[in-house]
Design a protein around this motif. Structure first.
Motif, PDB file in Angstrom:
ATOM      1  N   LEU A 190      20.243   6.045  -9.099  1.00 37.46           N
ATOM      2  CA  LEU A 190      18.979   6.540  -9.649  1.00 37.46           C
ATOM      3  C   LEU A 190      18.537   7.854  -9.007  1.00 37.46           C
ATOM      4  O   LEU A 190      17.554   8.453  -9.454  1.00 37.46           O
ATOM      5  N   GLY A 191      19.237   8.288  -7.962  1.00 34.50           N
ATOM      6  CA  GLY A 191      18.893   9.554  -7.334  1.00 34.50           C
ATOM      7  C   GLY A 191      17.746   9.466  -6.357  1.00 34.50           C
ATOM      8  O   GLY A 191      17.108  10.474  -6.042  1.00 34.50           O
ATOM      9  N   ALA A 192      17.464   8.269  -5.842  1.00 34.37           N
ATOM     10  CA  ALA A 192      16.382   8.097  -4.872  1.00 34.37           C
ATOM     11  C   ALA A 192      16.903   8.349  -3.464  1.00 34.37           C
ATOM     12  O   ALA A 192      18.068   8.052  -3.167  1.00 34.37           O
ATOM     13  N   PRO A 193      16.079   8.902  -2.572  1.00 36.07           N
ATOM     14  CA  PRO A 193      16.523   9.122  -1.191  1.00 36.07           C
ATOM     15  C   PRO A 193      16.962   7.816  -0.538  1.00 36.07           C
ATOM     16  O   PRO A 193      16.334   6.761  -0.726  1.00 36.07           O
ATOM     17  N   ALA A 194      18.032   7.892   0.239  1.00 29.20           N
ATOM     18  CA  ALA A 194      18.581   6.694   0.865  1.00 29.20           C
ATOM     19  C   ALA A 194      17.604   6.059   1.847  1.00 29.20           C
ATOM     20  O   ALA A 194      17.619   4.848   2.061  1.00 29.20           O
ATOM     21  N   ASP A 195      16.718   6.884   2.463  1.00 30.42           N
ATOM     22  CA  ASP A 195      15.835   6.351   3.498  1.00 30.42           C
ATOM     23  C   ASP A 195      14.501   5.846   2.956  1.00 30.42           C
ATOM     24  O   ASP A 195      13.650   5.394   3.717  1.00 30.42           O
ATOM     25  N   ILE A 196      14.310   5.897   1.636  1.00 30.66           N
ATOM     26  CA  ILE A 196      13.030   5.437   1.090  1.00 30.66           C
ATOM     27  C   ILE A 196      13.008   3.907   1.038  1.00 30.66           C
ATOM     28  O   ILE A 196      14.022   3.270   0.744  1.00 30.66           O
ATOM     29  N   GLU A 197      11.878   3.318   1.372  1.00 30.46           N
ATOM     30  CA  GLU A 197      11.722   1.866   1.263  1.00 30.46           C
ATOM     31  C   GLU A 197      10.894   1.551   0.033  1.00 30.46           C
ATOM     32  O   GLU A 197       9.712   1.906  -0.047  1.00 30.46           O
ATOM     33  N   PHE A 198      11.520   0.899  -0.924  1.00 28.33           N
ATOM     34  CA  PHE A 198      10.819   0.541  -2.152  1.00 28.33           C
ATOM     35  C   PHE A 198       9.949  -0.687  -1.916  1.00 28.33           C
ATOM     36  O   PHE A 198      10.406  -1.700  -1.398  1.00 28.33           O
ATOM     37  N   LYS A 199       8.679  -0.590  -2.304  1.00 25.72           N
ATOM     38  CA  LYS A 199       7.772  -1.729  -2.298  1.00 25.72           C
ATOM     39  C   LYS A 199       7.152  -1.853  -3.685  1.00 25.72           C
ATOM     40  O   LYS A 199       6.809  -0.849  -4.314  1.00 25.72           O
ATOM     41  N   SER A 200       7.009  -3.088  -4.148  1.00 25.16           N
ATOM     42  CA  SER A 200       6.416  -3.301  -5.468  1.00 25.16           C
ATOM     43  C   SER A 200       5.011  -2.718  -5.534  1.00 25.16           C
ATOM     44  O   SER A 200       4.606  -2.161  -6.554  1.00 25.16           O
ATOM     45  N   CYS A 201       4.252  -2.859  -4.439  1.00 22.88           N
ATOM     46  CA  CYS A 201       2.905  -2.300  -4.371  1.00 22.88           C
ATOM     47  C   CYS A 201       2.679  -1.672  -2.999  1.00 22.88           C
ATOM     48  O   CYS A 201       3.038  -2.269  -1.972  1.00 22.88           O
ATOM     49  N   ASN A 202       2.077  -0.510  -2.974  1.00 25.07           N
ATOM     50  CA  ASN A 202       1.753   0.197  -1.738  1.00 25.07           C
ATOM     51  C   ASN A 202       0.256   0.012  -1.478  1.00 25.07           C
ATOM     52  O   ASN A 202      -0.579   0.625  -2.147  1.00 25.07           O
ATOM     53  N   MET A 203      -0.073  -0.817  -0.512  1.00 30.14           N
ATOM     54  CA  MET A 203      -1.470  -1.143  -0.275  1.00 30.14           C
ATOM     55  C   MET A 203      -2.240  -0.002   0.395  1.00 30.14           C
ATOM     56  O   MET A 203      -3.469   0.040   0.333  1.00 30.14           O
ATOM     57  N   ASP A 204      -1.533   0.935   1.019  1.00 25.20           N
ATOM     58  CA  ASP A 204      -2.218   2.113   1.558  1.00 25.20           C
ATOM     59  C   ASP A 204      -2.775   2.972   0.422  1.00 25.20           C
ATOM     60  O   ASP A 204      -3.887   3.502   0.519  1.00 25.20           O
ATOM     61  N   ILE A 205      -1.983   3.116  -0.645  1.00 25.36           N
ATOM     62  CA  ILE A 205      -2.471   3.835  -1.832  1.00 25.36           C
ATOM     63  C   ILE A 205      -3.659   3.087  -2.422  1.00 25.36           C
ATOM     64  O   ILE A 205      -4.670   3.683  -2.814  1.00 25.36           O
ATOM     65  N   ASN A 206      -3.543   1.774  -2.480  1.00 24.24           N
ATOM     66  CA  ASN A 206      -4.620   0.951  -3.023  1.00 24.24           C
ATOM     67  C   ASN A 206      -5.923   1.192  -2.264  1.00 24.24           C
ATOM     68  O   ASN A 206      -6.992   1.387  -2.866  1.00 24.24           O
ATOM     69  N   LYS A 207      -5.843   1.225  -0.942  1.00 24.96           N
ATOM     70  CA  LYS A 207      -7.040   1.440  -0.124  1.00 24.96           C
ATOM     71  C   LYS A 207      -7.597   2.849  -0.307  1.00 24.96           C
ATOM     72  O   LYS A 207      -8.822   3.053  -0.327  1.00 24.96           O
ATOM     73  N   SER A 208      -6.697   3.835  -0.451  1.00 25.47           N
ATOM     74  CA  SER A 208      -7.154   5.215  -0.653  1.00 25.47           C
ATOM     75  C   SER A 208      -7.982   5.339  -1.918  1.00 25.47           C
ATOM     76  O   SER A 208      -9.044   5.974  -1.930  1.00 25.47           O
ATOM     77  N   PHE A 209      -7.519   4.729  -2.998  1.00 25.15           N
ATOM     78  CA  PHE A 209      -8.281   4.750  -4.249  1.00 25.15           C
ATOM     79  C   PHE A 209      -9.569   3.954  -4.108  1.00 25.15           C
ATOM     80  O   PHE A 209     -10.608   4.331  -4.659  1.00 25.15           O
ATOM     81  N   LEU A 210      -9.492   2.841  -3.376  1.00 24.25           N
ATOM     82  CA  LEU A 210     -10.674   1.997  -3.184  1.00 24.25           C
ATOM     83  C   LEU A 210     -11.792   2.776  -2.507  1.00 24.25           C
ATOM     84  O   LEU A 210     -12.940   2.780  -2.972  1.00 24.25           O
ATOM     85  N   PHE A 211     -11.458   3.463  -1.401  1.00 24.14           N
ATOM     86  CA  PHE A 211     -12.498   4.162  -0.646  1.00 24.14           C
ATOM     87  C   PHE A 211     -12.840   5.526  -1.239  1.00 24.14           C
ATOM     88  O   PHE A 211     -13.742   6.199  -0.744  1.00 24.14           O
ATOM     89  N   LYS A 212     -12.165   5.895  -2.277  1.00 21.72           N
ATOM     90  CA  LYS A 212     -12.567   7.052  -3.085  1.00 21.72           C
ATOM     91  C   LYS A 212     -13.479   6.598  -4.217  1.00 21.72           C
ATOM     92  O   LYS A 212     -14.038   7.406  -4.938  1.00 21.72           O
ATOM     93  N   ALA A 213     -13.617   5.264  -4.368  1.00 23.53           N
ATOM     94  CA  ALA A 213     -14.422   4.654  -5.437  1.00 23.53           C
ATOM     95  C   ALA A 213     -13.944   5.093  -6.813  1.00 23.53           C
ATOM     96  O   ALA A 213     -14.725   5.203  -7.759  1.00 23.53           O
ATOM     97  N   ASP A 214     -12.634   5.310  -6.929  1.00 24.24           N
ATOM     98  CA  ASP A 214     -12.070   5.763  -8.203  1.00 24.24           C
ATOM     99  C   ASP A 214     -12.334   4.758  -9.319  1.00 24.24           C
ATOM    100  O   ASP A 214     -12.588   5.139 -10.462  1.00 24.24           O
ATOM    101  N   VAL A 215     -12.280   3.486  -8.991  1.00 24.32           N
ATOM    102  CA  VAL A 215     -12.432   2.444  -9.992  1.00 24.32           C
ATOM    103  C   VAL A 215     -13.845   2.376 -10.556  1.00 24.32           C
ATOM    104  O   VAL A 215     -14.062   1.883 -11.652  1.00 24.32           O
ATOM    105  N   MET A 216     -14.826   2.866  -9.808  1.00 23.75           N
ATOM    106  CA  MET A 216     -16.213   2.614 -10.163  1.00 23.75           C
ATOM    107  C   MET A 216     -16.785   3.665 -11.120  1.00 23.75           C
ATOM    108  O   MET A 216     -17.985   3.859 -11.207  1.00 23.75           O
TER     109      MET A 216
END
Length: 550
Positions: free
Chosen positions: A410-436
């Motif tokens: 797929l051409g992804a960097p060998a050192d990248i760790e795939f996670k189904s969900c990135n909770m750091d991104i989730n928190k960043s959006f949360l404290f930006k109040a993007d959802v509200m």
């Protein structure tokens, strides 16, 4: 080594001298569909003649638009086309999959090798890199619509949709104990894939999600993410002109209910500019928005939680007048007031507390031990026994996507760790109040100019329940509002002659605005009701009445 935009041209010139092939390994997990081939033969089958491939850099540029530049890059054993256009000077499209001269095969060769696949990255200002994986339609790729799919979170990979819901293959475990951890994973053919009649793009966004990565900085709000998605769609259709005139539909679920209105707004606004400008990149042939179990209008949707949890046929509390329901109503009433205040003042000192207040109401619901995305099921969250988001398949996807072979193809960097969900991104959006913010309002001018909108929801989802989704569609102030409010819920009959839900709509054909509730389905409708979901998609794309089949 990761990709540097500044080095692309130099690296391309040195490609013939720095090339090294990473041959596929013999693996019981990720075979190349032909076990009789020797390793050199497999390399030839997948990569083709490298020398002649490099000599045909322009071979797959269909109907090239003015200003589009294509160069070559070989990095970490992966071949890329690098595409740029002056309309989007901060963006470059880096494509992994290119037809190989002399073989007609493509790279990657995973999931559904019977169709053309393309994978790669949208590189943003040298530091941010968005991963995509594209599958051609199994039917008529030159004619069938182009469909973008996004999962939500925020912070969850669209590979969830690909490998667990609507993609051409489904993740499976070969573990002898289906209740235990997966010892090995693979994929199987999905007969109900949305690629049956659509060319489907799965995009991991914003940066930090799935295979997408950032060298510095991140995106923490939907408006910024929407600009990146628009640039990606423009560059993709510029590079692959065979899809440029096809109808474009954008779709997704969950937090994509916030992403998609912003993306629709940017596409619609830019299309208006391009219709009167001399910009060489043509406007996108934008036709519709599809949101499944989305979060688009928080005040209304959070306020609906007590109605769903206590008073509906799908209630999770037995006593609608009990202390649990009274407490939930009180919490969500406060949440609704704070959300409406956020709408008016748009200030983080109001919007962040509103966000925290609204999500805190779900705490007591989680204590019930149910799968919040499908209340028909229990969920053991202790040490993720039932997997991320209460689905073991999320863990299987992580195992699959972290395979070195899959990353290489797929051409992804060998050192990248795939996670189904990135909770750091989730928190960043949360404290930006993007959802509200009331992103649903962004759909109003889109609908008024003829772009159709479908909101659908599985009735067993508690996180983004169907009642709240239907309520906010009722409130959407378009010229179709009166007709929609007067519409009758009509049974949705699937192609197997079963009643799979109900439909309300206003407008022509499938509707300029439509709502569909899907029975026996939770948050991930295509996973729970694959045939009904495919019927819904086909009718929507063809603009046929959604209740067909009676």
């Amino acid at each position: 080594m990761r990709y540097s935009l500044a080095a692309a041209t130099t690296t391309a010139l040195l490609a013939t001298s720095t090339l090294s092939l990473a041959l596929p390994t013999a693996s019981s997990l990720f075979n190349l569909q032909d076990s009789s081939l020797s390793v050199p033969a497999v390399a030839e089958k997948v990569f083709g003649s490298v020398g002649s491939w490099l000599g045909n850099a322009e071979k797959n540029v269909h109907d090239t638009v003015k200003g589009l530049k294509v160069s070559k890059l070989v990095q970490d054993g992966v071949d890329y086309d690098v595409l740029t256009h002056p309309d989007h000077p901060s963006y470059r499209l880096r494509v992994t999959s290119t037809s190989n001269s002399g073989t007609g095969t493509t790279m990657p060769h995973l999931c559904d090798p019977s169709v053309k696949m393309i994978s790669g990255y949208l590189d943003v200002s040298e530091t941010k890199h968005l991963f995509f994986w594209f599958f051609e339609s199994r039917d008529k790729p030159k004619e069938d619509p182009l469909l973008l799919w996004l999962n939500g979170g925020p912070g969850c990979s669209s590979t969830t949709g690909l490998l667990f819901e609507l993609g051409p293959c489904m993740i499976t475990s070969t573990s002898p104990d289906p209740s235990g951890p997966a010892t090995s994973v693979n994929t199987t053919y999905n007969p109900h894939s949305w690629t049956n009649h659509a060319n489907v793009l799965f995009l991991d966004q914003p940066v930090g999600v799935g295979y997408s990565y950032s060298d510095s900085g991140s995106v923490d709000n939907s408006p910024a993410a929407a600009e990146d998605v628009h640039a990606f769609l423009q560059l993709f259709t510029a590079r692959y002109g065979k899809y440029r005139d096809n109808d474009l539909h954008i779709s997704g679920e969950s937090y994509a209910g916030t992403y998609l209105p912003h993306i629709a707004h940017v596409i619609h606004s830019e299309n208006k500019k391009r219709s009167t400008s001399l910009a060489p990149l043509p406007k996108l042939n934008f036709k519709s928005v599809m949101i499944g179990n989305g979060l688009s209008e928080p005040a209304t949707q959070f306020a609906s939680v007590p109605e769903y949890a206590c008073d509906s046929p799908y209630a999770v509390y037995k006593d609608p007048n009990g202390s649990e329901c009274e407490g939930l109503r009180s919490k969500m009433a406060r949440c609704e007031k704070l959300a409406e205040t956020c709408y008016r003042v748009n200030n983080k000192f109001v919007c962040v507390p509103a966000t925290l207040s609204c999500w805190s109401g779900f705490g007591q619901l989680q204590d019930l031990g149910l799968n919040m995305y499908d209340t028909r099921k229990k969920c053991d969250r202790a040490e993720d026994k039932d997997g991320p988001l209460c689905y073991r398949q999320m863990g299987w996807i992580e195992t699959y996507m972290n395979s070195p072979e899959v990353k290489k193809q797929l051409g992804a960097p060998a050192d990248i760790e795939f996670k189904s969900c990135n909770m750091d991104i989730n928190k960043s959006f949360l404290f930006k109040a993007d959802v509200m913010h009331r992103s649903s309002d962004l759909l109003i001018p889109v609908i008024e100019d003829g772009i159709r909108v479908l909101i659908y929801a599985g009735v067993n989802d508690l996180m983004c329940n169907f009642i709240g989704n239907e309520h906010w569609v009722d409130k959407l102030e378009t010229t179709y509002q009166a007709a929609f409010l007067n519409s009758t819920a009509t049974p949705f009959i699937s192609s197997n002659k079963t009643e799979a839900g109900y439909v309300r709509s206003a407008g022509h054909g499938a509707g300029n605005i439509a709502f569909m509730a899907i029975y026996e389905a939770g948050h991930m409708v295509p996973q729970d009701q694959p045939l009904a979901a495919l019927n819904m998609l086909d009718r929507w794309l063809n603009n046929e009445p959604l209740a067909l089949g009676k």
